[in-house]
Write a protein that holds these residues in place. Structure first.
Motif, PDB file in Angstrom:
ATOM      1  N   VAL A 214      -7.236  -1.599 -24.409  1.00 53.93           N
ATOM      2  CA  VAL A 214      -6.317  -0.737 -23.679  1.00 53.93           C
ATOM      3  C   VAL A 214      -6.448  -1.090 -22.203  1.00 53.93           C
ATOM      4  N   GLY A 215      -5.365  -1.614 -21.621  1.00 58.07           N
ATOM      5  CA  GLY A 215      -5.434  -2.130 -20.261  1.00 58.07           C
ATOM      6  C   GLY A 215      -5.009  -1.119 -19.224  1.00 58.07           C
ATOM      7  N   GLU A 216      -5.811  -1.016 -18.151  1.00 60.83           N
ATOM      8  CA  GLU A 216      -5.431  -0.194 -17.014  1.00 60.83           C
ATOM      9  C   GLU A 216      -4.468  -0.977 -16.127  1.00 60.83           C
ATOM     10  N   LEU A 217      -3.795  -0.281 -15.232  1.00 64.90           N
ATOM     11  CA  LEU A 217      -2.876  -0.920 -14.308  1.00 64.90           C
ATOM     12  C   LEU A 217      -3.420  -0.842 -12.884  1.00 64.90           C
ATOM     13  N   GLY A 218      -2.876  -1.656 -12.012  1.00 62.73           N
ATOM     14  CA  GLY A 218      -3.355  -1.722 -10.629  1.00 62.73           C
ATOM     15  C   GLY A 218      -3.508  -3.170 -10.211  1.00 62.73           C
ATOM     16  N   GLN A 219      -3.764  -3.378  -8.922  1.00 61.05           N
ATOM     17  CA  GLN A 219      -3.830  -4.739  -8.398  1.00 61.05           C
ATOM     18  C   GLN A 219      -5.020  -5.526  -8.938  1.00 61.05           C
ATOM     19  N   ASP A 220      -6.028  -4.823  -9.462  1.00 62.04           N
ATOM     20  CA  ASP A 220      -7.185  -5.510 -10.042  1.00 62.04           C
ATOM     21  C   ASP A 220      -7.167  -5.462 -11.567  1.00 62.04           C
ATOM     22  N   ALA A 221      -6.028  -5.111 -12.150  1.00 60.52           N
ATOM     23  CA  ALA A 221      -5.917  -5.021 -13.606  1.00 60.52           C
ATOM     24  C   ALA A 221      -6.028  -6.412 -14.236  1.00 60.52           C
ATOM     25  N   PRO A 222      -6.467  -6.473 -15.497  1.00 61.64           N
ATOM     26  CA  PRO A 222      -6.600  -7.777 -16.167  1.00 61.64           C
ATOM     27  C   PRO A 222      -5.336  -8.627 -16.140  1.00 61.64           C
ATOM     28  N   LEU A 223      -4.160  -8.008 -16.280  1.00 62.94           N
ATOM     29  CA  LEU A 223      -2.927  -8.793 -16.268  1.00 62.94           C
ATOM     30  C   LEU A 223      -2.737  -9.528 -14.948  1.00 62.94           C
ATOM     31  N   CYS A 224      -3.224  -8.918 -13.849  1.00 59.73           N
ATOM     32  CA  CYS A 224      -3.153  -9.587 -12.549  1.00 59.73           C
ATOM     33  C   CYS A 224      -4.286 -10.597 -12.392  1.00 59.73           C
ATOM     34  N   GLU A 225      -5.493 -10.199 -12.763  1.00 59.71           N
ATOM     35  CA  GLU A 225      -6.639 -11.085 -12.615  1.00 59.71           C
ATOM     36  C   GLU A 225      -6.478 -12.352 -13.449  1.00 59.71           C
ATOM     37  N   ASP A 226      -5.841 -12.236 -14.604  1.00 59.72           N
ATOM     38  CA  ASP A 226      -5.666 -13.391 -15.487  1.00 59.72           C
ATOM     39  C   ASP A 226      -4.387 -14.171 -15.191  1.00 59.72           C
ATOM     40  N   GLY A 227      -3.644 -13.744 -14.156  1.00 62.01           N
ATOM     41  CA  GLY A 227      -2.500 -14.522 -13.694  1.00 62.01           C
ATOM     42  C   GLY A 227      -1.197 -14.295 -14.429  1.00 62.01           C
ATOM     43  N   PHE A 228      -1.114 -13.266 -15.263  1.00 65.22           N
ATOM     44  CA  PHE A 228       0.123 -13.034 -16.003  1.00 65.22           C
ATOM     45  C   PHE A 228       1.157 -12.275 -15.174  1.00 65.22           C
ATOM     46  N   LEU A 229       0.687 -11.446 -14.242  1.00 55.58           N
ATOM     47  CA  LEU A 229       1.585 -10.664 -13.398  1.00 55.58           C
ATOM     48  C   LEU A 229       1.173 -10.814 -11.944  1.00 55.58           C
ATOM     49  N   ALA A 230       2.168 -10.968 -11.062  1.00 56.15           N
ATOM     50  CA  ALA A 230       1.886 -10.940  -9.633  1.00 56.15           C
ATOM     51  C   ALA A 230       1.604  -9.498  -9.221  1.00 56.15           C
ATOM     52  N   ARG A 231       0.845  -9.329  -8.158  1.00 59.88           N
ATOM     53  CA  ARG A 231       0.454  -7.978  -7.744  1.00 59.88           C
ATOM     54  C   ARG A 231       1.650  -7.137  -7.300  1.00 59.88           C
ATOM     55  N   ASP A 232       2.662  -7.761  -6.692  1.00 59.39           N
ATOM     56  CA  ASP A 232       3.846  -6.988  -6.312  1.00 59.39           C
ATOM     57  C   ASP A 232       4.625  -6.534  -7.546  1.00 59.39           C
ATOM     58  N   GLU A 233       4.622  -7.362  -8.622  1.00 59.94           N
ATOM     59  CA  GLU A 233       5.248  -6.948  -9.877  1.00 59.94           C
ATOM     60  C   GLU A 233       4.502  -5.769 -10.484  1.00 59.94           C
ATOM     61  N   MET A 234       3.174  -5.808 -10.404  1.00 62.56           N
ATOM     62  CA  MET A 234       2.376  -4.703 -10.929  1.00 62.56           C
ATOM     63  C   MET A 234       2.690  -3.406 -10.197  1.00 62.56           C
ATOM     64  N   MET A 235       2.761  -3.455  -8.898  1.00 60.69           N
ATOM     65  CA  MET A 235       3.031  -2.236  -8.132  1.00 60.69           C
ATOM     66  C   MET A 235       4.428  -1.702  -8.433  1.00 60.69           C
ATOM     67  N   GLN A 236       5.384  -2.596  -8.656  1.00 61.41           N
ATOM     68  CA  GLN A 236       6.732  -2.146  -9.016  1.00 61.41           C
ATOM     69  C   GLN A 236       6.715  -1.426 -10.360  1.00 61.41           C
ATOM     70  N   LEU A 237       5.958  -1.964 -11.319  1.00 61.36           N
ATOM     71  CA  LEU A 237       5.853  -1.328 -12.629  1.00 61.36           C
ATOM     72  C   LEU A 237       5.249   0.070 -12.512  1.00 61.36           C
ATOM     73  N   MET A 238       4.232   0.202 -11.695  1.00 59.49           N
ATOM     74  CA  MET A 238       3.618   1.517 -11.512  1.00 59.49           C
ATOM     75  C   MET A 238       4.585   2.480 -10.840  1.00 59.49           C
ATOM     76  N   ASP A 239       5.399   1.976  -9.917  1.00 63.96           N
ATOM     77  CA  ASP A 239       6.429   2.819  -9.300  1.00 63.96           C
ATOM     78  C   ASP A 239       7.447   3.282 -10.331  1.00 63.96           C
ATOM     79  N   GLU A 240       7.651   2.462 -11.373  1.00 62.04           N
ATOM     80  CA  GLU A 240       8.589   2.826 -12.439  1.00 62.04           C
ATOM     81  C   GLU A 240       7.975   3.785 -13.446  1.00 62.04           C
ATOM     82  N   GLY A 241       6.672   4.093 -13.274  1.00 68.29           N
ATOM     83  CA  GLY A 241       6.034   5.074 -14.144  1.00 68.29           C
ATOM     84  C   GLY A 241       5.051   4.519 -15.145  1.00 68.29           C
ATOM     85  N   ALA A 242       4.782   3.218 -15.107  1.00 67.02           N
ATOM     86  CA  ALA A 242       3.836   2.629 -16.051  1.00 67.02           C
ATOM     87  C   ALA A 242       2.431   3.174 -15.805  1.00 67.02           C
TER      88      ALA A 242
END
Length: 317
Positions: A214-242
C-alpha cells in the motif's frame, strides 16, 4: 532478518490457538479452519498453550494484544484476513515483522493441495516478504504479477518480486511484461490487447488471493523515488484528492478510484474482485496511515497485515 527458530514459531501458534479457544470462544474445528491446520493439530496447540502456562486469567504472551486488535479491525472494516504483529518502537524499519508475517501467510496459501492462482504486487515490503520464503515445490499453483516489470528506461524494475518468488517457489509464474505507467490510455489499450498481456490480465481477474503493498503519496513516495512519477505530477494528483495507491492505481480518502486521471495510464492488472478473492495489503508505519485507512474504508483491500501501532491508529480514526 533470520527466521525464528521452529520452537518459537510453535509457541506463537500455541498462543494463537489458546487465545482463539479460551478468549474468543472458538471450537477446535473453527481454530483448525482459521489457522489452516488439522483438528488434531489445533487440539495439540491448545494443550501446548496450557502446558507452557500461557493460559492464566489472561493470555500471558504479547501476541494476545495483537489478536484482540486484529479482531476489532476485522469487525470494523469487514475484513476476511487480519494479522497484527507487535510493534518495535526502537526500530526504524518499515518491513521487519510484517515481512515475516507476510511470508508466513503466503506460505500458508501455497501449502494448499488444491490449485490456486496467487497474484502478487510489488514494492519493498513484498520483496522483503518473498526473501523470507522457504524453498517450496508448488507445481499445482499459478503466480501472476499484478504490476509491470519494466522501468521507464526499459530496465527491469528492481522491486518487482515475481522472479524472486519464482526462484523460491517452483510454480508456474506469469510476469506482466509492461511498465507500471504508459504514455496514454490508447497505448495501454494497444498493449493490453497483446496475447501475453491478455493471459496475465485473465489470471489476475481469477486470482484466489492477492498480496499487495500500500503506497503513500508525496514527493518522497516510492512512485517518485523509483522514477515512475515526476514530483510535480505527484503534487497535482494529491491536489485532485489522491490519498494512496496500490499497484499504481490511485484512490482518494474514501477509497474510491480516481477517474479521468492517471489511472487511465496505469498498465497494471486490475485488483481481483474483493467479493471473490482475498486481497491482503501489507504495510505499517506513520507514512502509510492515510493510505491504509483509505484502502480499508473503500474496501480496496479486504485483508491486512500490519503492526500494533498502525492498527491502533486505524481503530481510532
Amino acid at each position: 532478518m533470520a527466521r525464528r527458530p521452529d520452537g518459537n514459531n510453535r509457541l506463537d501458534d500455541a498462543a494463537r490457538a489458546g487465545w482463539l479457544y479460551y478468549v474468543a470462544g472458538r471450537t477446535q474445528d473453527e481454530i483448525a479452519s482459521t489457522m489452516g491446520i488439522s483438528r488434531q493439530s489445533a487440539q495439540r496447540l491448545v494443550s501446548l498453550a496450557m502446558a507452557e502456562r500461557l493460559i492464566k486469567v489472561r493470555l500471558d504472551h504479547p501476541i494476545a494484544a495483537c489478536l484482540e486488535l486484529g479482531l476489532r479491525l476485522k469487525e470494523k472494516f469487514d475484513l476476511w484476513q487480519v494479522d497484527i504483529v507487535p510493534s518495535d518502537p526502537g526500530s526504524s524499519s518499515t518491513t521487519v515483522g510484517i515481512a515475516e508475517a507476510g511470508a508466513a501467510e503466503i506460505e500458508r496459501w501455497l501449502k494448499s493441495v488444491d490449485p490456486i492462482i496467487l497474484a502478487i504486487g510489488t514494492g519493498r515490503t513484498l520483496k522483503a516478504a518473498i526473501d523470507q520464503l522457504p524453498a517450496m515445490e508448488c507445481p499445482q499453483h499459478r503466480i501472476v504479477s499484478l504490476t509491470g516489470n519494466i522501468g521507464l528506461d526499459g530496465s527491469a524494475a528492481y522491486y518487482n518480486v515475481i522472479f524472486s518468488m519464482a526462484d523460491a517457489v517452483k510454480a508456474r509464474h506469469f510476469p506482466m511484461p509492461l511498465p507500471v505507467l504508459v504514455s496514454s490510455p490508447e497505448e495501454r489499450e494497444l498493449l493490453h490487447n497483446q496475447a501475453l498481456v491478455k493471459s496475465a490480465l485473465q489470471l489476475g481477474s481469477e486470482a484466489n488471493v492477492a498480496f499487495v503493498g500500500v503506497g503513500e503519496l508525496g514527493q518522497d513516495a516510492p512512485l517518485c523515488e523509483d522514477g515512475f512519477l515526476a514530483r510535480d505530477e505527484m503534487m497535482q494528483l494529491m491536489d485532485e484528492g489522491a490519498a494512496g495507491e496500490i499497484c499504481g492505481w490511485m484512490f482518494d480518502r474514501d477509497g474510491r478510484m480516481l477517474s479521468g486521471s492517471i489511472n487511465e495510464r496505469v498498465a497494471s492488472v486490475p485488483l481481483p474482485s474483493r467479493d471473490s478473492a482475498t486481497v491482503i495489503g501489507i504495510a505499517k508505519g506513520q507514512r502509510k496511515q492515510v493510505a491504509l485507512r483509505a484502502a480499508l474504508t473503500g474496501r480496496v483491500i479486504n485483508g491486512l497485515i500490519t503492526d500494533e501501532a498502525t492498527a491502533q491508529f486505524l481503530l481510532a480514526n
